[in-house]
Design an enzyme around this catalytic site. Structure first.
Site, PDB file in Angstrom:
ATOM      1  N   TRP A 234       0.813  -1.128  -0.088  1.00 27.88           N
ATOM      2  CA  TRP A 234      -0.073   0.208  -0.053  1.00 27.88           C
ATOM      3  C   TRP A 234       0.848   1.243   0.008  1.00 27.88           C
ATOM      4  O   TRP A 234       1.801   1.202   0.586  1.00 27.88           O
ATOM      5  CB  TRP A 234      -0.812   0.053   1.204  1.00 27.88           C
ATOM      6  CG  TRP A 234      -1.760  -0.965   1.408  1.00 27.88           C
ATOM      7  CD1 TRP A 234      -2.070  -1.933   2.580  1.00 27.88           C
ATOM      8  CD2 TRP A 234      -3.048  -1.188   0.560  1.00 27.88           C
ATOM      9  NE1 TRP A 234      -2.981  -2.538   2.434  1.00 27.88           N
ATOM     10  CE2 TRP A 234      -3.819  -2.277   1.313  1.00 27.88           C
ATOM     11  CE3 TRP A 234      -3.636  -0.699  -0.562  1.00 27.88           C
ATOM     12  CZ2 TRP A 234      -4.885  -2.890   0.600  1.00 27.88           C
ATOM     13  CZ3 TRP A 234      -4.551  -1.243  -1.238  1.00 27.88           C
ATOM     14  CH2 TRP A 234      -5.399  -2.284  -0.526  1.00 27.88           C
TER      15      TRP A 234
ATOM     16  N   HIS B 238      -0.800   2.867   4.012  1.00 30.15           N
ATOM     17  CA  HIS B 238      -0.343   2.473   5.247  1.00 30.15           C
ATOM     18  C   HIS B 238      -0.695   3.424   6.443  1.00 30.15           C
ATOM     19  O   HIS B 238      -0.928   3.094   7.611  1.00 30.15           O
ATOM     20  CB  HIS B 238       1.226   2.225   5.087  1.00 30.15           C
ATOM     21  CG  HIS B 238       1.654   1.155   4.711  1.00 30.15           C
ATOM     22  ND1 HIS B 238       1.595   0.031   5.057  1.00 30.15           N
ATOM     23  CD2 HIS B 238       2.077   0.754   3.317  1.00 30.15           C
ATOM     24  CE1 HIS B 238       2.071  -1.081   4.353  1.00 30.15           C
ATOM     25  NE2 HIS B 238       2.362  -0.712   3.185  1.00 30.15           N
TER      26      HIS B 238
ATOM     27  N   ASP C 288       9.031   0.635   4.018  1.00 30.51           N
ATOM     28  CA  ASP C 288       9.480   0.825   2.470  1.00 30.51           C
ATOM     29  C   ASP C 288      10.681   1.610   2.388  1.00 30.51           C
ATOM     30  O   ASP C 288      11.413   1.499   1.329  1.00 30.51           O
ATOM     31  CB  ASP C 288       8.115   1.285   2.031  1.00 30.51           C
ATOM     32  CG  ASP C 288       7.003   0.708   1.763  1.00 30.51           C
ATOM     33  OD1 ASP C 288       7.355  -0.847   1.498  1.00 30.51           O
ATOM     34  OD2 ASP C 288       5.914   0.706   1.380  1.00 30.51           O
TER      35      ASP C 288
ATOM     36  N   ARG D 168      13.768  -0.623   3.360  1.00 29.21           N
ATOM     37  CA  ARG D 168      14.109  -1.701   2.330  1.00 29.21           C
ATOM     38  C   ARG D 168      14.993  -1.396   1.216  1.00 29.21           C
ATOM     39  O   ARG D 168      15.663  -2.175   0.554  1.00 29.21           O
ATOM     40  CB  ARG D 168      13.018  -2.386   1.832  1.00 29.21           C
ATOM     41  CG  ARG D 168      12.001  -1.634   0.933  1.00 29.21           C
ATOM     42  CD  ARG D 168      10.838  -2.233   0.458  1.00 29.21           C
ATOM     43  NE  ARG D 168      10.968  -3.134  -0.540  1.00 29.21           N
ATOM     44  CZ  ARG D 168       9.891  -3.768  -1.518  1.00 29.21           C
ATOM     45  NH1 ARG D 168       8.708  -3.746  -0.885  1.00 29.21           N
ATOM     46  NH2 ARG D 168      10.366  -4.619  -2.326  1.00 29.21           N
TER      47      ARG D 168
ATOM     48  N   HIS E 101       7.823  -8.223   2.715  1.00 26.98           N
ATOM     49  CA  HIS E 101       6.872  -7.314   2.398  1.00 26.98           C
ATOM     50  C   HIS E 101       5.568  -7.800   1.549  1.00 26.98           C
ATOM     51  O   HIS E 101       4.585  -7.511   1.226  1.00 26.98           O
ATOM     52  CB  HIS E 101       7.187  -5.914   1.529  1.00 26.98           C
ATOM     53  CG  HIS E 101       7.979  -5.127   2.157  1.00 26.98           C
ATOM     54  ND1 HIS E 101       7.660  -3.925   2.612  1.00 26.98           N
ATOM     55  CD2 HIS E 101       9.212  -5.145   2.717  1.00 26.98           C
ATOM     56  CE1 HIS E 101       8.335  -3.258   3.372  1.00 26.98           C
ATOM     57  NE2 HIS E 101       9.454  -3.915   3.338  1.00 26.98           N
TER      58      HIS E 101
ATOM     59  N   HIS F  80       3.482  -1.916   9.736  1.00 27.05           N
ATOM     60  CA  HIS F  80       3.745  -2.052   8.073  1.00 27.05           C
ATOM     61  C   HIS F  80       3.084  -3.323   7.659  1.00 27.05           C
ATOM     62  O   HIS F  80       2.188  -3.329   6.645  1.00 27.05           O
ATOM     63  CB  HIS F  80       5.115  -1.767   7.706  1.00 27.05           C
ATOM     64  CG  HIS F  80       5.311  -1.620   6.080  1.00 27.05           C
ATOM     65  ND1 HIS F  80       5.057  -0.499   5.501  1.00 27.05           N
ATOM     66  CD2 HIS F  80       5.497  -2.436   5.337  1.00 27.05           C
ATOM     67  CE1 HIS F  80       5.313  -0.410   4.294  1.00 27.05           C
ATOM     68  NE2 HIS F  80       5.513  -1.707   4.025  1.00 27.05           N
TER      69      HIS F  80
ATOM     70  N   ASP G 108       0.476  -4.373   4.698  1.00 27.61           N
ATOM     71  CA  ASP G 108       0.977  -5.033   3.260  1.00 27.61           C
ATOM     72  C   ASP G 108       0.035  -6.501   3.085  1.00 27.61           C
ATOM     73  O   ASP G 108      -0.297  -6.494   1.856  1.00 27.61           O
ATOM     74  CB  ASP G 108       2.395  -5.409   3.172  1.00 27.61           C
ATOM     75  CG  ASP G 108       3.326  -4.421   2.909  1.00 27.61           C
ATOM     76  OD1 ASP G 108       2.662  -3.327   2.359  1.00 27.61           O
ATOM     77  OD2 ASP G 108       4.446  -4.512   3.114  1.00 27.61           O
TER      78      ASP G 108
ATOM     79  N   HIS H  25      -0.109  -8.434  -2.856  1.00 32.35           N
ATOM     80  CA  HIS H  25       1.145  -8.697  -1.971  1.00 32.35           C
ATOM     81  C   HIS H  25       0.961 -10.013  -1.496  1.00 32.35           C
ATOM     82  O   HIS H  25       2.118 -10.540  -0.810  1.00 32.35           O
ATOM     83  CB  HIS H  25       1.302  -7.755  -0.693  1.00 32.35           C
ATOM     84  CG  HIS H  25       1.811  -6.430  -1.094  1.00 32.35           C
ATOM     85  ND1 HIS H  25       3.130  -6.169  -0.600  1.00 32.35           N
ATOM     86  CD2 HIS H  25       1.368  -5.347  -1.655  1.00 32.35           C
ATOM     87  CE1 HIS H  25       3.306  -4.944  -0.959  1.00 32.35           C
ATOM     88  NE2 HIS H  25       2.579  -4.732  -1.686  1.00 32.35           N
TER      89      HIS H  25
ATOM     90  N   HIS I 138       0.050  -3.352  -9.966  1.00 32.31           N
ATOM     91  CA  HIS I 138       0.612  -3.320  -8.615  1.00 32.31           C
ATOM     92  C   HIS I 138       0.425  -1.870  -7.985  1.00 32.31           C
ATOM     93  O   HIS I 138       0.113  -1.587  -6.957  1.00 32.31           O
ATOM     94  CB  HIS I 138       1.774  -3.817  -8.488  1.00 32.31           C
ATOM     95  CG  HIS I 138       2.171  -4.216  -7.027  1.00 32.31           C
ATOM     96  ND1 HIS I 138       2.134  -5.602  -6.514  1.00 32.31           N
ATOM     97  CD2 HIS I 138       2.628  -3.348  -5.961  1.00 32.31           C
ATOM     98  CE1 HIS I 138       2.645  -5.213  -5.251  1.00 32.31           C
ATOM     99  NE2 HIS I 138       2.693  -4.048  -4.874  1.00 32.31           N
TER     100      HIS I 138
ATOM    101  N   ASP J 201      -1.672  -0.281  -4.944  1.00 31.49           N
ATOM    102  CA  ASP J 201      -1.042   0.266  -3.831  1.00 31.49           C
ATOM    103  C   ASP J 201      -1.278   1.899  -3.720  1.00 31.49           C
ATOM    104  O   ASP J 201      -1.540   2.080  -2.556  1.00 31.49           O
ATOM    105  CB  ASP J 201       0.614   0.049  -4.078  1.00 31.49           C
ATOM    106  CG  ASP J 201       1.289  -0.927  -3.651  1.00 31.49           C
ATOM    107  OD1 ASP J 201       0.662  -1.601  -3.045  1.00 31.49           O
ATOM    108  OD2 ASP J 201       2.611  -1.158  -3.889  1.00 31.49           O
TER     109      ASP J 201
HETATM  110 ZN   LIG Z   1       5.775  -2.926   1.948  1.00 32.77          ZN
END
Ligand SMILES: [Zn+2]
Ligand SMILES: *[C@@H]1O[C@H](CO)[C@@H](O)[C@H](O)[C@H]1NC(C)=O
Ligand SMILES: *[C@@H]1O[C@H](CO)[C@@H](O)[C@H](O)[C@H]1NC(C)=O
Length: 334
Positions: free
Chosen positions: A18, A23, A64, A67, A79, A135, A139, A145, A168, A172
């Site tokens: 998302w 989120h 996010d 990562r 995720h 988070h 997800d 996801h 995607h 999101d």
């Molecule tokens: Zn994520």
């Protein structure tokens, strides 16, 4: 601003989970359901003051950003879970089959639930665990996801409101933003309050209890696999009911496809928030509060690497090879 520039900026922050809006909204819904004791504990873990009204929502997309860093690269597979099913004919999640050797959302939820609840980790590691939990509970409710097909839809090229992007990213970020506005905390809070009213007295009132039925912090793998399967089912029924080619060849996903999907997006965001609130209340009541007054033998910080939660190693799936080929990134389709 030119359309290209706008798309460029949006693409940078989108296409992970998302987006920031989704989120933050999940986190605000959760905040609405925390007991005051859980909220006080969470604020303390995160170093937020007692008047901070965005203590969960403002850290909801930290994972996010993390990562993308060298230190946080290990967390990229956490995720999602790459369900190796066959949409739209058949949708299903199988933890042993689908959670790669590097971990997935389900093993990560088990690991960070254990870590946040343990009470012996350093303040920094406890805060990290809580930020990951906030988070990943979000997800896992995003259907793409929980899907391996075309790298979770990242490789399905579509057109949305005149922009060329991928399916995607539309799930999101772009479809939620059409409904609730740009990714500001104010918009997220307003959306969360609408969803909270729906849960308390509106269209979700009769179903909200089923979203958390059986949730068990002492069996996270079973619980999170149920959450993943619940979201994955929408891949067959709502995300691509007529297959991916039908979406790529559509002239624009707005408004027809958007109208068919937005109700599910709202539902999943509400669910994520309601589950997260309940989850953190359980962590607090069953672990943190329960251990109060017990002297924890914390001479050394325990390791708690969560390895015991991973399924037995499998040969690399085609989906995992595809993820590795792109370095577990998610913007490559543009
Ligand atoms: Zn994520
Ligand atoms: C609220 O707390 C979070 C940490 O939970 C922090 O990131 C954020 O900056 C704080 N917001 C304000 C307005 O102090
Ligand atoms: C558990 O968390 C630690 C700390 O972030 C991490 O090093 C480890 O890889 C995680 N394990 C799993 C199974 O996610």
């Amino acid at each position: 601003m030119s359309a290209y520039l706008i798309l460029g900026l949006a693409t940078l922050q989108g296409a992970h989970a998302w987006g920031v809006l989704g989120h933050a909204t999940v986190a605000y819904v959760a905040q609405n359901y925390l007991t005051s004791a859980t909220a006080t504990w969470a604020r303390g873990v995160l170093g937020a003051s007692s008047t901070n009204t965005s203590y969960l929502s403002s850290i909801a997309s930290w994972a996010d950003d993390y990562r993308e860093t060298t230190a946080g690269k290990f967390s990229a597979p956490f995720h999602f879970i790459d369900a190796n099913d066959n949409p739209p004919t058949s949708c299903n999640v199988n933890y042993a089959r689908d959670c790669g050797t590097a971990g997935c959302s389900i093993s990560a939820l088990a690991n960070y639930t254990q870590r946040v609840a343990d009470g012996r980790l350093s303040a920094a590691n406890t805060a990290e665990a809580l930020k990951f939990l906030v988070h990943f509970v979000g997800d896992i409710t995003q259907p793409l996801h929980d899907e391996a097909f075309e790298v979770g839809g990242n490789d399905i090229d579509v057109t949305f409101q005149g922009f060329s992007d991928n399916l995607h990213a539309d799930w999101d970020t772009y479809m939620p933003e059409v409904l609730a506005g740009s990714a500001t905390l104010a918009n997220a809070q307003a959306w969360a309050n609408t969803l909270t009213t729906d849960i308390n007295s509106g269209s979700y009132k009769s179903v909200a209890a089923s979203w958390i039925a059986g949730d068990d912090i002492s069996d996270v793998v079973t619980t999170a696999t149920r959450w993943a399967a619940d979201a994955n089912a929408f891949v067959c029924t709502v995300v691509m009911p007529n297959g991916a080619a039908a979406l790529s060849s559509a002239s624009d996903l707005y408004p027809t496809y958007y109208n068919s999907a937005i109700g599910t997006i709202e539902l999943q965001i509400a669910k994520g928030g309601y589950r997260l609130g309940n989850w953190l209340n359980m962590v607090y009541e069953q672990n943190i509060a329960a251990k109060r007054g017990i002297e924890l033998e914390a001479r050394e910080e325990p390791v708690l690497d969560g390895r015991e939660f991973l399924p037995p190693a499998q040969p690399l799936s085609r989906a995992e090879l595809a993820r590795r080929a792109v370095g577990y990134g998610c913007n490559h389709a543009h």
